[in-house]
Enzyme design. Structure first.
Site, mmCIF file in Angstrom:
data_model
loop_
_atom_site.group_PDB
_atom_site.id
_atom_site.type_symbol
_atom_site.label_atom_id
_atom_site.label_comp_id
_atom_site.label_asym_id
_atom_site.label_seq_id
_atom_site.Cartn_x
_atom_site.Cartn_y
_atom_site.Cartn_z
ATOM 1 N N CYS A 121 38.812 36.379 -26.379
ATOM 2 C CA CYS A 121 39.219 35.857 -27.713
ATOM 3 C C CYS A 121 39.587 34.414 -27.352
ATOM 4 O O CYS A 121 40.130 33.612 -28.629
ATOM 5 C CB CYS A 121 40.853 36.596 -27.821
ATOM 6 S SG CYS A 121 41.930 35.949 -26.460
ATOM 7 N N ASP B 239 27.170 54.673 11.100
ATOM 8 C CA ASP B 239 27.515 53.340 11.293
ATOM 9 C C ASP B 239 28.933 53.402 11.508
ATOM 10 O O ASP B 239 29.828 52.949 10.674
ATOM 11 C CB ASP B 239 27.090 52.465 9.883
ATOM 12 C CG ASP B 239 26.901 51.142 9.905
ATOM 13 O OD1 ASP B 239 26.736 50.679 11.055
ATOM 14 O OD2 ASP B 239 26.973 50.513 8.948
ATOM 15 N N CYS C 70 43.460 40.412 -28.270
ATOM 16 C CA CYS C 70 42.340 40.205 -27.554
ATOM 17 C C CYS C 70 41.296 41.418 -27.370
ATOM 18 O O CYS C 70 41.668 42.598 -26.888
ATOM 19 C CB CYS C 70 42.935 39.904 -25.929
ATOM 20 S SG CYS C 70 41.363 39.711 -24.985
ATOM 21 N N CYS D 10 44.825 36.516 -19.620
ATOM 22 C CA CYS D 10 44.694 36.143 -21.176
ATOM 23 C C CYS D 10 46.071 36.685 -21.550
ATOM 24 O O CYS D 10 46.412 37.930 -21.572
ATOM 25 C CB CYS D 10 43.664 36.959 -21.736
ATOM 26 S SG CYS D 10 43.711 36.865 -23.488
ATOM 27 N N SER E 130 21.861 51.788 25.721
ATOM 28 C CA SER E 130 21.844 51.500 24.096
ATOM 29 C C SER E 130 20.360 52.238 24.006
ATOM 30 O O SER E 130 19.659 52.727 24.716
ATOM 31 C CB SER E 130 21.724 50.136 23.735
ATOM 32 O OG SER E 130 20.902 49.304 24.648
ATOM 33 N N LEU E 131 19.935 52.386 22.742
ATOM 34 C CA LEU E 131 18.696 52.971 22.189
ATOM 35 C C LEU E 131 17.673 52.015 21.615
ATOM 36 O O LEU E 131 18.197 51.096 21.265
ATOM 37 C CB LEU E 131 18.933 54.123 21.267
ATOM 38 C CG LEU E 131 19.725 55.219 21.538
ATOM 39 C CD1 LEU E 131 20.325 56.092 20.226
ATOM 40 C CD2 LEU E 131 19.065 56.052 22.611
ATOM 41 N N LYS F 267 22.368 58.727 12.373
ATOM 42 C CA LYS F 267 22.836 57.722 13.346
ATOM 43 C C LYS F 267 24.156 57.031 12.434
ATOM 44 O O LYS F 267 23.625 56.386 11.342
ATOM 45 C CB LYS F 267 21.879 56.603 13.495
ATOM 46 C CG LYS F 267 22.308 55.779 14.812
ATOM 47 C CD LYS F 267 20.961 54.677 15.111
ATOM 48 C CE LYS F 267 21.272 53.550 16.031
ATOM 49 N NZ LYS F 267 22.199 52.690 15.806
ATOM 50 N N GLU G 187 19.541 63.696 14.725
ATOM 51 C CA GLU G 187 20.971 63.431 14.547
ATOM 52 C C GLU G 187 20.865 62.168 13.442
ATOM 53 O O GLU G 187 20.294 61.241 13.961
ATOM 54 C CB GLU G 187 21.708 63.291 15.963
ATOM 55 C CG GLU G 187 21.764 64.203 16.919
ATOM 56 C CD GLU G 187 22.559 63.583 18.140
ATOM 57 O OE1 GLU G 187 23.327 62.829 17.990
ATOM 58 O OE2 GLU G 187 22.284 64.510 19.087
ATOM 59 N N TYR H 23 59.229 66.810 27.598
ATOM 60 C CA TYR H 23 59.066 65.174 27.458
ATOM 61 C C TYR H 23 59.850 64.574 28.632
ATOM 62 O O TYR H 23 59.376 63.924 29.379
ATOM 63 C CB TYR H 23 59.435 64.713 26.076
ATOM 64 C CG TYR H 23 59.159 63.281 26.120
ATOM 65 C CD1 TYR H 23 58.218 62.697 25.793
ATOM 66 C CD2 TYR H 23 60.449 62.588 26.105
ATOM 67 C CE1 TYR H 23 57.910 61.108 25.848
ATOM 68 C CE2 TYR H 23 60.355 61.308 26.116
ATOM 69 C CZ TYR H 23 58.917 60.592 25.850
ATOM 70 O OH TYR H 23 59.084 59.222 25.675
ATOM 71 N N ASP H 24 61.181 65.179 28.609
ATOM 72 C CA ASP H 24 61.965 64.367 29.615
ATOM 73 C C ASP H 24 61.480 64.629 30.927
ATOM 74 O O ASP H 24 61.653 63.902 31.968
ATOM 75 C CB ASP H 24 63.610 64.955 29.284
ATOM 76 C CG ASP H 24 64.082 64.557 28.263
ATOM 77 O OD1 ASP H 24 63.582 63.571 27.718
ATOM 78 O OD2 ASP H 24 64.981 65.174 27.551
ATOM 79 N N TYR I 107 32.510 61.959 15.804
ATOM 80 C CA TYR I 107 31.316 62.984 16.197
ATOM 81 C C TYR I 107 30.857 62.647 17.403
ATOM 82 O O TYR I 107 30.782 61.180 17.673
ATOM 83 C CB TYR I 107 30.411 62.891 15.145
ATOM 84 C CG TYR I 107 30.576 63.687 13.815
ATOM 85 C CD1 TYR I 107 31.414 64.839 14.020
ATOM 86 C CD2 TYR I 107 30.250 62.999 12.428
ATOM 87 C CE1 TYR I 107 31.652 65.444 12.750
ATOM 88 C CE2 TYR I 107 30.412 63.707 11.290
ATOM 89 C CZ TYR I 107 31.162 64.834 11.462
ATOM 90 O OH TYR I 107 31.277 65.603 10.114
ATOM 91 N N CYS J 208 40.301 32.498 -22.556
ATOM 92 C CA CYS J 208 39.757 33.820 -22.497
ATOM 93 C C CYS J 208 38.314 33.899 -23.090
ATOM 94 O O CYS J 208 38.041 33.370 -24.106
ATOM 95 C CB CYS J 208 40.831 34.695 -23.467
ATOM 96 S SG CYS J 208 40.062 36.570 -23.330
ATOM 97 N N ASP K 108 61.780 68.260 23.690
ATOM 98 C CA ASP K 108 62.499 67.198 24.223
ATOM 99 C C ASP K 108 62.482 67.405 26.023
ATOM 100 O O ASP K 108 62.417 66.437 26.594
ATOM 101 C CB ASP K 108 63.653 67.157 23.708
ATOM 102 C CG ASP K 108 63.830 66.785 22.539
ATOM 103 O OD1 ASP K 108 62.799 66.181 21.896
ATOM 104 O OD2 ASP K 108 64.730 66.673 21.500
ATOM 105 N N LYS L 109 15.199 53.322 12.374
ATOM 106 C CA LYS L 109 16.407 52.605 11.535
ATOM 107 C C LYS L 109 15.634 52.561 10.229
ATOM 108 O O LYS L 109 14.652 52.284 10.059
ATOM 109 C CB LYS L 109 16.483 51.291 11.992
ATOM 110 C CG LYS L 109 17.432 51.145 13.446
ATOM 111 C CD LYS L 109 18.791 51.435 13.226
ATOM 112 C CE LYS L 109 19.797 50.544 13.243
ATOM 113 N NZ LYS L 109 19.568 49.288 14.196
HETATM 114 ZN ZN LIG Z 1 41.785 37.396 -24.527
#
Ligand SMILES: [Zn+2]
Length: 707
Positions: free
Chosen positions: A437, A149, A459, A453, A83-84, A147, A145, A37-38, A252, A434, A34, A340
């Site tokens: 049944c 998603d 059933c 159902c 980008s690649l 890739k 490596e 933090y203070d 990662y 259903c 504390d 890809k």
């Molecule tokens: Zn049923």
């Protein structure tokens, strides 16, 4: 004017204070005392008093306590992210290899290129690699490596402090998601020494976390995330870091910009690893492009075994001197390329929509598909969840649909390919009877998404599902009893789970499924009988799940055995007694009570007892309540006004089934007033009493937060 040093001093304090707040309010695991933090807070206020220009609405000085929301301001990346180049054919890798060879043999040295990119770049002051240009680099030529998603981010460390986390954006400017990045525990907030560096990498959800998230979405009747990338992006782009924190995001690293002085990219990763920055264990240094192709093939086969979704392989020149020499086009680096994999989405024909009946009678639609190979397995069916989901996606019988695997194994229909419609497609209607049944289907309550159902005893489909549930891992864990055995059992051997423990060789041999070619009981059938005998003495909570009592899954079952020494005491408990248990609300209490009142259910218990099934609890009052983890555990909530996603009934069930209690009037003991549209007098009362008021969105976030 603010000088750079003052600005940085401020940024560092803000970073530390926000990190402290997240550790304290979100992870419940303070990292600073504390006093520390203070002191920081005091220092910040003092600095802002001297330099009022520093103050922004996001400064901790402008926000109290747990207010940590993310504002998504556009912030320029200190150095650009590229980008690649994507390729889809292996042959293209040979062209790439030739270009690399050409550059490494060339005498031309591009002097002093300051490069930066989404995957790697360095400002190397001293040119330590003069010699590397003259010789052909074969040992450890490429770094391979997987890739992932996920979502690319840039982590900006200043003087070793993580002061900014930015999304990729357009590569030049990203969105500030710093406080959400702080919630990802695997990302170090401070590096050793004093270094200015940008760490690039991927924020992603593991397949299992993606599935968990989508299950939660489904339970809350929210749209499902189409793939882990969308889920990761959605999770990182949350206003409230508490929600991000609950999503279990992973990271990662795959690139760097700034002061790193090494000769190989793989060495930079080793350094990162020492610093505690997560590095994929699948990275591999290879000698030739042929080896890189082998890596691609290897992980093409093993794709489904990787714990997160990948869509290709990135091949990078490992030597940093050569990387600099190759340089960049206006768009992409010349020293890296992305292969890809064929997309894990395919088009197929939706032949029909049928329905199935669950163990509690819930009727769910599923798609019958023209079989297609997807991520290495043949898919011919996919769940469609409920009629509303079908309507929302506008899926029609006869449509060509986009099919994909969500997470690991669950095939999912993304939606129809509208331009392939020819007008013959049929809009699906839920059946009125259903499919098993023939009973008339009903909505149990107004506003339910699911038809049921009501013929719970006779059933056939419900019986099969109850047998499957009884044998499942969370219940009696009878491995020899799979879906096919369950169907065979219910076909002509048992008509209720009442006589399940009386099964013997003679009964099993009534169905050809359990008999081998020489007319004897099959090995699996004998194994089944032995496992049924063993199941008789399994723990009480498993038996409670096996009985298919509505709402009673592993959480409630564990809670119940802690409060009742045996089944008879539980069966005799009235709803008030049940509802006294912290975590069980009146709705669930009533459902348990009702179940035990039914004479057919009493017959099941008597019959199981006669067969030698034990119903005592060993864990009664031991370890009291310690492992019950429901998000609303112990909270009293008063809902009021009109909610968007819940009816009056469904909000009650949702609160109770997540461990909370619902009351109708606001008092000192109320934890939250949940307000919808047109909240009236209860809101005034809550404000008078100082009861915390939450919106529906905040309520949902509360549900998603870990208990
Ligand atoms: Zn049923």
């Amino acid at each position: 004017m603010l000088n750079q040093e003052v600005k940085f001093q401020w940024e560092k304090l803000v970073a530390q204070i926000n990190q402290d707040r997240i550790a304290y309010y979100i992870h419940d695991n303070p990292v600073s005392s504390d006093q520390e933090y203070d002191e920081r807070m005091h220092e910040l206020l003092e600095l802002e008093r001297q330099f009022p220009d520093l103050v922004t609405q996001n400064s901790p000085s402008q926000r109290v306590g747990a207010q940590l929301e993310v504002g998504f301001e556009a912030v320029p990346h200190p150095s650009r992210l590229y980008s690649l180049d994507d390729v889809f054919e292996m042959d293209k890798l040979d062209d790439f290899d030739s270009a690399v060879d050409h550059a490494s043999n060339s005498v031309f040295v591009n002097p002093g290129t300051l490069s930066s990119d989404s995957h790697t770049s360095f400002n190397l002051e001293a040119n330590k690699h003069e010699d590397s240009n003259s010789e052909k680099i074969d040992a450890g030529k490429y770094l391979c490596e997987l890739k992932i998603d996920g979502l690319s981010v840039n982590l900006v460390y200043q003087d070793s402090f993580l002061i900014k986390g930015l999304t990729r954006g357009d590569g030049e400017v990203g969105e500030d998601v710093t406080n959400n990045i702080y919630t990802i525990e695997s990302i170090p907030k401070r590096l050793p020494g004093s270094i200015n560096i940008e760490v690039r990498g991927e924020v992603f959800l593991a397949k299992k976390d993606f599935e968990t998230l989508n299950r939660q979405q489904e339970e809350l009747a929210k749209p499902l995330f189409a793939n882990p990338r969308n889920a990761a992006a959605g999770s990182l782009r949350q206003k409230d870091p508490k929600v991000s924190a609950s999503r279990n995001l992973s990271f990662y690293a795959h690139g760097v910009a700034g002061e790193v002085d090494y000769t190989k990219q793989s060495q930079v990763y080793e350094l990162f690893h020492e610093w505690g920055i997560p590095i994929s264990p699948y990275n591999r240094v290879v000698n030739t492009i042929e080896d890189a192709k082998k890596y691609i093939e290897e992980y093409g086969d093993k794709r489904s075994e990787i714990e997160y979704e990948i869509d290709g392989v990135v091949i990078k020149v490992n030597d940093l001197g050569l990387q600099r020499e190759l340089g960049f086009t206006s768009r992409i680096p010349r020293w890296a390329i992305a292969y890809k994999y064929p997309p894990s989405q395919v088009h197929t024909k939706l032949l029909d929509i049928q329905t199935q009946v669950g163990r509690t009678g819930r009727v769910t639609p599923f798609a019958i598909l023209d079989p297609q190979v997807l991520s290495g397995s043949i898919v011919s069916r996919a769940t469609l969840h409920n009629a509303f989901e079908i309507e929302r996606k506008d899926i029609r019988i006869g449509d060509t649909v986009i099919l994909q695997k969500a997470g690991d194994v669950i095939p999912q229909i993304v939606g129809p390919v509208l331009k392939l419609r020819n007008g013959t497609e049929q809009i699906f209607q839920m059946p009125t009877k259903c499919p098993s049944c023939g009973a008339l289907l009903v909505y149990e309550k107004l506003g339910d998404a699911d038809l049921r159902c009501p013929n719970s005893e006779d059933c056939p489909a419900q019986l099969v599902e109850r047998v499957i549930n009884l044998a499942s891992r969370k219940a009696l864990d009878i491995e020899a009893l799979g879906d096919k055995s369950a169907l065979a059992l219910c076909e002509n051997i048992i008509s209720s789970i009442e006589n399940f423990f009386d099964l013997d060789e003679k009964q099993l041999s009534q169905n050809a499924f359990f008999v081998n070619l020489s007319g004897e009981l099959s090995k699996n059938a004998r194994e089944l009988l032995s496992q049924i005998r063993q199941a008789k003495t399994k723990s009480l909570d498993r038996k409670l799940i096996a009985l298919s009592i509505r709402h009673v899954g592993p959480n409630y079952a564990k809670l119940l055995v802690k409060h009742f020494p045996d089944l008879d005491t539980l069966a005799a408990a009235n709803p008030d007694r049940l509802a006294e248990i912290n975590g069980i609300g009146p709705e669930v209490a009533l459902s348990i009570f009702d179940w035990f009142q039914d004479s057919r259910h009493q017959a099941i218990i008597q019959s199981w007892k006669k067969a030698g099934v034990t119903f005592d609890s060993d864990s009664y009052r031991s370890n009291f309540d310690s492992d019950v983890k429901l998000p609303l555990f112990g909270l009293t909530i008063v809902p009021t006004g009109t909610l968007e996603n819940f009816t009056r009934e469904s909000i009650k069930v949702t609160i109770e089934s997540n461990g909370g209690k619902v009351t109708n009037s606001v008092s000192k003991n109320t934890d939250y007033l949940l307000i919808g549209k047109n909240a009236g007098s209860k809101l005034t009362k809550a404000q008078q009493l100082g009861v915390k008021v939450i919106t529906e969105l905040e309520f949902v976030q509360l549900l998603e937060s870990p208990a």
